[in-house]
Scaffold this motif. Structure first.
Motif, PDB file in Angstrom:
ATOM      1  N   LEU A   1      -8.703   1.194 -16.169  1.00 14.60           N
ATOM      2  CA  LEU A   1      -8.192   1.869 -14.971  1.00 14.60           C
ATOM      3  C   LEU A   1      -8.792   3.269 -14.936  1.00 14.60           C
ATOM      4  O   LEU A   1      -8.488   4.113 -15.766  1.00 14.60           O
ATOM      5  CB  LEU A   1      -6.660   1.934 -15.031  1.00 14.60           C
ATOM      6  CG  LEU A   1      -5.954   2.596 -13.861  1.00 14.60           C
ATOM      7  CD1 LEU A   1      -6.241   1.884 -12.554  1.00 14.60           C
ATOM      8  CD2 LEU A   1      -4.443   2.641 -14.115  1.00 14.60           C
ATOM      9  N   ALA A   2      -9.670   3.496 -13.949  1.00 16.09           N
ATOM     10  CA  ALA A   2     -10.405   4.770 -13.912  1.00 16.09           C
ATOM     11  C   ALA A   2      -9.716   5.799 -13.022  1.00 16.09           C
ATOM     12  O   ALA A   2      -9.991   6.995 -13.123  1.00 16.09           O
ATOM     13  CB  ALA A   2     -11.827   4.522 -13.422  1.00 16.09           C
ATOM     14  N   GLY A   3      -8.834   5.363 -12.137  1.00 17.46           N
ATOM     15  CA  GLY A   3      -8.160   6.326 -11.266  1.00 17.46           C
ATOM     16  C   GLY A   3      -7.333   5.639 -10.204  1.00 17.46           C
ATOM     17  O   GLY A   3      -7.545   4.465  -9.899  1.00 17.46           O
ATOM     18  N   ILE A   4      -6.378   6.380  -9.673  1.00 17.97           N
ATOM     19  CA  ILE A   4      -5.512   5.862  -8.598  1.00 17.97           C
ATOM     20  C   ILE A   4      -5.434   6.917  -7.509  1.00 17.97           C
ATOM     21  O   ILE A   4      -5.172   8.080  -7.797  1.00 17.97           O
ATOM     22  CB  ILE A   4      -4.076   5.582  -9.116  1.00 17.97           C
ATOM     23  CG1 ILE A   4      -4.106   4.647 -10.323  1.00 17.97           C
ATOM     24  CG2 ILE A   4      -3.209   5.007  -8.006  1.00 17.97           C
ATOM     25  CD1 ILE A   4      -2.716   4.363 -10.915  1.00 17.97           C
TER      26      ILE A   4
ATOM     27  N   ASP B   1       0.818  -1.221   0.000  1.00 18.84           N
ATOM     28  CA  ASP B   1       0.000   0.000   0.000  1.00 18.84           C
ATOM     29  C   ASP B   1       0.849   1.267   0.000  1.00 18.84           C
ATOM     30  O   ASP B   1       0.541   2.221   0.689  1.00 18.84           O
ATOM     31  CB  ASP B   1      -0.936  -0.025   1.222  1.00 18.84           C
ATOM     32  CG  ASP B   1      -0.176  -0.100   2.536  1.00 18.84           C
ATOM     33  OD1 ASP B   1       1.013  -0.507   2.520  1.00 18.84           O
ATOM     34  OD2 ASP B   1      -0.758   0.241   3.575  1.00 18.84           O
ATOM     35  N   ARG B   2       1.920   1.248  -0.790  1.00 18.40           N
ATOM     36  CA  ARG B   2       2.786   2.426  -0.879  1.00 18.40           C
ATOM     37  C   ARG B   2       2.718   2.948  -2.293  1.00 18.40           C
ATOM     38  O   ARG B   2       2.677   2.169  -3.253  1.00 18.40           O
ATOM     39  CB  ARG B   2       4.237   2.042  -0.570  1.00 18.40           C
ATOM     40  CG  ARG B   2       4.372   1.118   0.602  1.00 18.40           C
ATOM     41  CD  ARG B   2       5.618   0.250   0.520  1.00 18.40           C
ATOM     42  NE  ARG B   2       6.769   0.956  -0.002  1.00 18.40           N
ATOM     43  CZ  ARG B   2       8.000   0.769   0.436  1.00 18.40           C
ATOM     44  NH1 ARG B   2       8.230  -0.065   1.420  1.00 18.40           N
ATOM     45  NH2 ARG B   2       9.009   1.410  -0.128  1.00 18.40           N
TER      46      ARG B   2
ATOM     47  N   GLY C   1      -2.783   5.428   1.851  1.00 24.69           N
ATOM     48  CA  GLY C   1      -2.633   4.093   1.285  1.00 24.69           C
ATOM     49  C   GLY C   1      -2.755   4.181  -0.225  1.00 24.69           C
ATOM     50  O   GLY C   1      -2.539   5.239  -0.816  1.00 24.69           O
ATOM     51  N   VAL C   2      -3.128   3.070  -0.863  1.00 27.55           N
ATOM     52  CA  VAL C   2      -3.301   3.064  -2.317  1.00 27.55           C
ATOM     53  C   VAL C   2      -4.659   2.455  -2.647  1.00 27.55           C
ATOM     54  O   VAL C   2      -4.960   1.335  -2.218  1.00 27.55           O
ATOM     55  CB  VAL C   2      -2.184   2.256  -3.024  1.00 27.55           C
ATOM     56  CG1 VAL C   2      -2.432   2.200  -4.527  1.00 27.55           C
ATOM     57  CG2 VAL C   2      -0.815   2.862  -2.732  1.00 27.55           C
ATOM     58  N   VAL C   3      -5.487   3.218  -3.370  1.00 32.20           N
ATOM     59  CA  VAL C   3      -6.769   2.695  -3.831  1.00 32.20           C
ATOM     60  C   VAL C   3      -6.841   2.848  -5.342  1.00 32.20           C
ATOM     61  O   VAL C   3      -6.608   3.939  -5.876  1.00 32.20           O
ATOM     62  CB  VAL C   3      -7.963   3.425  -3.172  1.00 32.20           C
ATOM     63  CG1 VAL C   3      -9.281   2.817  -3.665  1.00 32.20           C
ATOM     64  CG2 VAL C   3      -7.890   3.350  -1.661  1.00 32.20           C
TER      65      VAL C   3
END
Ligand code: SAH
Length: 229
Positions: free
Chosen positions: A107-110, A44-45, A115-117
């Protein structure tokens, strides 16, 4: 090294599909089916997804964690009407010697603030599906328009979708929370998720999406949304 492998999920995909019934049979058939994946520690980095935002699509490798029972050498794909058998390795059936799934999603977004979603569009997985890996989709190698599609050459026939007035009203109210609910329902029902082709126009079917039970009937080639409970 023993010839047995053990993998643990990098996260669990949150999707609009609480159960298997009604899920489109491949990704992208319901573009408004959004999925979110929160990466688990130690993945989650922000570094683990650096550069991924430049790709429009990714492959998800996941576990068919809700398949019950044994695999068989042959399966009956719904696409062949459920009455013709093909080899398990000639199918995308969830019942496999190693229950691994593969879905190509947009992939719609980051988000990398807390954390990482990752946000995806067009998912075909049950809510909570364990994801093992993410890989970027490379169009110049992986897009092969001349390729042969076997028994799944071409998109399946679709139903048209009509709404009863009460169902329309409930859906309008739910739009605050789920702006694309109307489109998602239409995309899911258009795939004709009836279990077996029971052609009874009176029979009421249910498909669960988010916290709704979508009640619908099928008359000829039209799916009629009767109610959202
Ligand atoms: N795109 C994937 C999935 C194809 S099978 C692949 O090719 O590997 C599609 C079916 O898998 C859906 O109709 C759904 O009902 C089922 N499914 C989705 N998530 C699942 C899970 N976590 N466990 C078991 N079955 C699942």
């Amino acid at each position: 090294m023993p010839d047995v492998f053990s993998f643990s999920p990098i996260g669990h995909l949150a999707t609009p599909f609480p159960d298997k019934f009604g899920i489109p049979r491949q990704p992208s058939l319901a573009p408004h089916a959004m999925g979110n994946l929160r990466l688990l520690p130690p993945f989650d980095r922000p570094e683990t997804v650096r550069g991924l935002e430049a790709f429009s699509h990714v492959w998800l490798t996941f576990v068919f964690h809700q398949t019950a029972g044994e695999w068989n050498p042959t399966v009956r794909p719904p696409r062949l009407g459920g009455n013709k058998r093909v080899g398990v390795f000639a199918s995308r059936a969830p019942f496999r010697p190693n229950p691994l799934g593969l879905s190509l999603v947009e992939l719609a977004g980051i988000e990398t603030v807390n954390g990482v979603v990752l946000h995806f569009r067009g998912v075909d997985l049950v809510n909570g599906t364990p994801v093992l890996d993410i890989k970027p989709y490379i169009p110049f190698v992986e897009s092969l328009p001349q390729a042969q599609g076997g028994f799944v050459d071409g998109p399946p026939a679709q139903l048209s979708v009509a709404w009863s007035a009460p169902a329309q009203t409930t859906c309008d109210l739910a739009r605050l929370k789920y702006p694309a609910l109307h489109l998602l329902i239409e995309e899911v029902l258009a795939q004709d998720p009836r279990p077996a082709y029971a052609d009874d126009p009176q029979r009421l079917y249910g498909v669960r999406l988010y916290e709704f039970d979508v009640k619908w009937r099928c008359n000829g080639t039209t799916a009629i949304v009767e109610a959202l409970e």
